[in-house]
Design a protein around this motif. Structure first.
Motif, PDB file in Angstrom:
ATOM      1  N   ARG A  73       0.017  -8.788  -2.718  1.00  0.00           N
ATOM      2  CA  ARG A  73      -1.199  -8.207  -3.281  1.00  0.00           C
ATOM      3  C   ARG A  73      -1.055  -6.682  -3.244  1.00  0.00           C
ATOM      4  NH1 ARG A  73      -7.299  -9.516  -1.390  1.00  0.00           N
ATOM      5  NH2 ARG A  73      -8.276  -7.966  -2.717  1.00  0.00           N
ATOM      6  N   HIS A  74      -1.296  -6.058  -4.364  1.00  0.00           N
ATOM      7  CA  HIS A  74      -1.131  -4.607  -4.445  1.00  0.00           C
ATOM      8  C   HIS A  74      -2.461  -3.900  -4.225  1.00  0.00           C
ATOM      9  CE1 HIS A  74       3.078  -4.513  -5.784  1.00  0.00           C
ATOM     10  NE2 HIS A  74       2.793  -5.753  -6.123  1.00  0.00           N
ATOM     11  N   LEU A  75      -2.446  -2.988  -3.268  1.00  0.00           N
ATOM     12  CA  LEU A  75      -3.629  -2.184  -2.968  1.00  0.00           C
ATOM     13  C   LEU A  75      -3.345  -0.775  -3.468  1.00  0.00           C
ATOM     14  CD1 LEU A  75      -4.178  -3.391   0.707  1.00  0.00           C
ATOM     15  CD2 LEU A  75      -5.053  -4.399  -1.397  1.00  0.00           C
ATOM     16  N   TYR A  76      -4.311  -0.211  -4.151  1.00  0.00           N
ATOM     17  CA  TYR A  76      -4.090   1.099  -4.775  1.00  0.00           C
ATOM     18  C   TYR A  76      -5.001   2.154  -4.164  1.00  0.00           C
ATOM     19  CZ  TYR A  76      -1.650  -1.548  -8.374  1.00  0.00           C
ATOM     20  OH  TYR A  76      -0.768  -2.373  -9.044  1.00  0.00           O
ATOM     21  N   ILE A  77      -4.434   3.338  -3.938  1.00  0.00           N
ATOM     22  CA  ILE A  77      -5.282   4.457  -3.527  1.00  0.00           C
ATOM     23  C   ILE A  77      -5.525   5.330  -4.754  1.00  0.00           C
ATOM     24  CG2 ILE A  77      -4.506   4.478  -1.122  1.00  0.00           C
ATOM     25  CD1 ILE A  77      -2.922   7.094  -1.914  1.00  0.00           C
ATOM     26  N   ASP A  78      -6.595   6.067  -4.719  1.00  0.00           N
ATOM     27  CA  ASP A  78      -6.923   6.951  -5.823  1.00  0.00           C
ATOM     28  C   ASP A  78      -5.869   8.052  -5.944  1.00  0.00           C
ATOM     29  OD1 ASP A  78      -8.374   9.392  -7.051  1.00  0.00           O
ATOM     30  OD2 ASP A  78      -9.662   7.665  -7.504  1.00  0.00           O
ATOM     31  N   ARG A  79      -5.491   8.362  -7.170  1.00  0.00           N
ATOM     32  CA  ARG A  79      -4.469   9.390  -7.412  1.00  0.00           C
ATOM     33  C   ARG A  79      -4.837  10.745  -6.807  1.00  0.00           C
ATOM     34  NH1 ARG A  79      -0.252   8.279  -9.920  1.00  0.00           N
ATOM     35  NH2 ARG A  79      -0.019   6.516 -11.318  1.00  0.00           N
ATOM     36  N   SER A  80      -6.135  11.006  -6.675  1.00  0.00           N
ATOM     37  CA  SER A  80      -6.540  12.309  -6.142  1.00  0.00           C
ATOM     38  C   SER A  80      -6.071  12.504  -4.696  1.00  0.00           C
ATOM     39  CB  SER A  80      -8.056  12.482  -6.234  1.00  0.00           C
ATOM     40  OG  SER A  80      -8.695  11.516  -5.424  1.00  0.00           O
ATOM     41  N   SER A 134      -2.734  10.862   3.588  1.00  0.00           N
ATOM     42  CA  SER A 134      -3.755  11.904   3.456  1.00  0.00           C
ATOM     43  C   SER A 134      -5.094  11.373   2.935  1.00  0.00           C
ATOM     44  CB  SER A 134      -3.246  13.032   2.553  1.00  0.00           C
ATOM     45  OG  SER A 134      -2.949  12.537   1.278  1.00  0.00           O
ATOM     46  N   ALA A 135      -5.166  10.094   2.665  1.00  0.00           N
ATOM     47  CA  ALA A 135      -6.445   9.496   2.237  1.00  0.00           C
ATOM     48  C   ALA A 135      -7.372   9.389   3.454  1.00  0.00           C
ATOM     49  CB  ALA A 135      -6.205   8.113   1.640  1.00  0.00           C
ATOM     50  N   PRO A 136      -8.669   9.648   3.253  1.00  0.00           N
ATOM     51  CA  PRO A 136      -9.602   9.550   4.393  1.00  0.00           C
ATOM     52  C   PRO A 136      -9.598   8.153   5.012  1.00  0.00           C
ATOM     53  CG  PRO A 136     -10.661  10.541   2.474  1.00  0.00           C
ATOM     54  CD  PRO A 136      -9.329  10.039   2.015  1.00  0.00           C
ATOM     55  N   HIS A 137      -9.745   8.085   6.331  1.00  0.00           N
ATOM     56  CA  HIS A 137      -9.781   6.803   7.049  1.00  0.00           C
ATOM     57  C   HIS A 137     -10.805   5.856   6.423  1.00  0.00           C
ATOM     58  CE1 HIS A 137      -7.791   9.097  10.304  1.00  0.00           C
ATOM     59  NE2 HIS A 137      -7.280   7.925  10.625  1.00  0.00           N
ATOM     60  N   ARG A 138     -11.991   6.383   6.146  1.00  0.00           N
ATOM     61  CA  ARG A 138     -13.064   5.537   5.639  1.00  0.00           C
ATOM     62  C   ARG A 138     -12.696   4.928   4.286  1.00  0.00           C
ATOM     63  NH1 ARG A 138     -18.136   7.300   3.207  1.00  0.00           N
ATOM     64  NH2 ARG A 138     -19.483   5.486   3.181  1.00  0.00           N
ATOM     65  N   TYR A 139     -12.033   5.724   3.452  1.00  0.00           N
ATOM     66  CA  TYR A 139     -11.604   5.267   2.135  1.00  0.00           C
ATOM     67  C   TYR A 139     -10.561   4.150   2.279  1.00  0.00           C
ATOM     68  CZ  TYR A 139      -9.377   5.438  -2.436  1.00  0.00           C
ATOM     69  OH  TYR A 139      -8.839   5.097  -3.646  1.00  0.00           O
ATOM     70  N   LEU A 149       0.867  -1.181   0.000  1.00  0.00           N
ATOM     71  CA  LEU A 149       0.000   0.000   0.000  1.00  0.00           C
ATOM     72  C   LEU A 149       0.902   1.229   0.000  1.00  0.00           C
ATOM     73  CD1 LEU A 149      -2.867   1.209   0.224  1.00  0.00           C
ATOM     74  CD2 LEU A 149      -2.648   1.041   2.696  1.00  0.00           C
ATOM     75  N   VAL A 150       1.191   1.729  -1.195  1.00  0.00           N
ATOM     76  CA  VAL A 150       2.129   2.855  -1.312  1.00  0.00           C
ATOM     77  C   VAL A 150       1.427   4.048  -1.957  1.00  0.00           C
ATOM     78  CG1 VAL A 150       4.224   1.437  -1.331  1.00  0.00           C
ATOM     79  CG2 VAL A 150       3.056   1.930  -3.488  1.00  0.00           C
ATOM     80  N   ASP A 151       2.079   5.192  -1.878  1.00  0.00           N
ATOM     81  CA  ASP A 151       1.510   6.422  -2.416  1.00  0.00           C
ATOM     82  C   ASP A 151       1.307   6.332  -3.929  1.00  0.00           C
ATOM     83  OD1 ASP A 151       1.704   7.317   0.170  1.00  0.00           O
ATOM     84  OD2 ASP A 151       3.439   8.600  -0.187  1.00  0.00           O
ATOM     85  N   ALA A 152       0.344   7.116  -4.411  1.00  0.00           N
ATOM     86  CA  ALA A 152       0.054   7.153  -5.849  1.00  0.00           C
ATOM     87  C   ALA A 152       0.917   8.226  -6.497  1.00  0.00           C
ATOM     88  CB  ALA A 152      -1.431   7.432  -6.069  1.00  0.00           C
ATOM     89  N   ASP A 153       2.238   8.015  -6.440  1.00  0.00           N
ATOM     90  CA  ASP A 153       3.162   8.968  -7.053  1.00  0.00           C
ATOM     91  C   ASP A 153       4.351   8.201  -7.623  1.00  0.00           C
ATOM     92  OD1 ASP A 153       4.741   8.254  -4.859  1.00  0.00           O
ATOM     93  OD2 ASP A 153       4.499  10.162  -3.829  1.00  0.00           O
ATOM     94  N   ALA A 154       5.318   8.929  -8.172  1.00  0.00           N
ATOM     95  CA  ALA A 154       6.453   8.281  -8.846  1.00  0.00           C
ATOM     96  C   ALA A 154       7.242   7.373  -7.910  1.00  0.00           C
ATOM     97  CB  ALA A 154       7.364   9.338  -9.459  1.00  0.00           C
ATOM     98  N   SER A 155       7.526   7.828  -6.671  1.00  0.00           N
ATOM     99  CA  SER A 155       8.314   6.981  -5.766  1.00  0.00           C
ATOM    100  C   SER A 155       7.516   5.753  -5.336  1.00  0.00           C
ATOM    101  CB  SER A 155       8.817   7.769  -4.551  1.00  0.00           C
ATOM    102  OG  SER A 155       7.742   8.218  -3.768  1.00  0.00           O
ATOM    103  N   GLY A 156       6.204   5.922  -5.170  1.00  0.00           N
ATOM    104  CA  GLY A 156       5.352   4.786  -4.841  1.00  0.00           C
ATOM    105  C   GLY A 156       5.333   3.755  -5.959  1.00  0.00           C
ATOM    106  N   GLU A 157       5.252   4.249  -7.189  1.00  0.00           N
ATOM    107  CA  GLU A 157       5.238   3.344  -8.346  1.00  0.00           C
ATOM    108  C   GLU A 157       6.561   2.601  -8.491  1.00  0.00           C
ATOM    109  OE1 GLU A 157       2.688   2.308 -10.140  1.00  0.00           O
ATOM    110  OE2 GLU A 157       1.516   3.566  -8.792  1.00  0.00           O
TER     111      GLU A 157
END
Length: 120
Positions: free
Chosen positions: A78-85, A91-96, A56-64
């Motif tokens: 297993r790769h889990l993805y967060i939305d790029r936004s 900084s992703a909401p807890h619920r998300y 579970l890494v950031d949706a940015d260049a270093s994460g990729e």
């Protein structure tokens, strides 16, 4: 002592803290601090061989970049993805995040599954 079978790999300590707040079951949360050296990666591969591993890494260049490394070295992860936004896990909401983790069969705290703004 209970054997922890699930491991979540995140980039930063703020990501680890965020995930730890949400997860209800015993999991190891490993922090790479953004990059990971070859020797540390080799150690991890040996340690995590028989575990359920989630990336579970950031949706940015270093994460990729990190994700590509893990795809090569830990193909069973297993790769889990967060939305790029949201850009970063911290900084992703807890619920998300809770819904992403739950989708991966990781037990999460119920309070993070309620609609934002509703209190029990």
């Amino acid at each position: 002592m209970m054997m922890v079978e699930k491991t979540i790999i995140v980039e930063g300590s703020s990501d680890r803290k965020r995930v730890a707040e949400i997860v209800k079951e015993p999991v190891d949360i490993i922090c790479t601090n953004g990059t990971i050296g070859v020797s540390r990666l080799d150690e991890l591969v040996d340690e995590l061989f028989e575990r359920d591993v989630y990336i579970l890494v950031d949706a940015d260049a270093s994460g990729e970049k990190l994700r590509r490394q893990f795809k090569r070295e830990l193909p069973h992860a297993r790769h889990l993805y967060i939305d790029r936004s949201y850009k970063e896990v911290a900084s992703a909401p807890h619920r998300y995040l809770a819904s992403i983790l739950m989708g991966a069969n990781i037990d999460v705290r119920g309070e993070f599954l309620q609609k934002e703004g509703t209190q029990q």
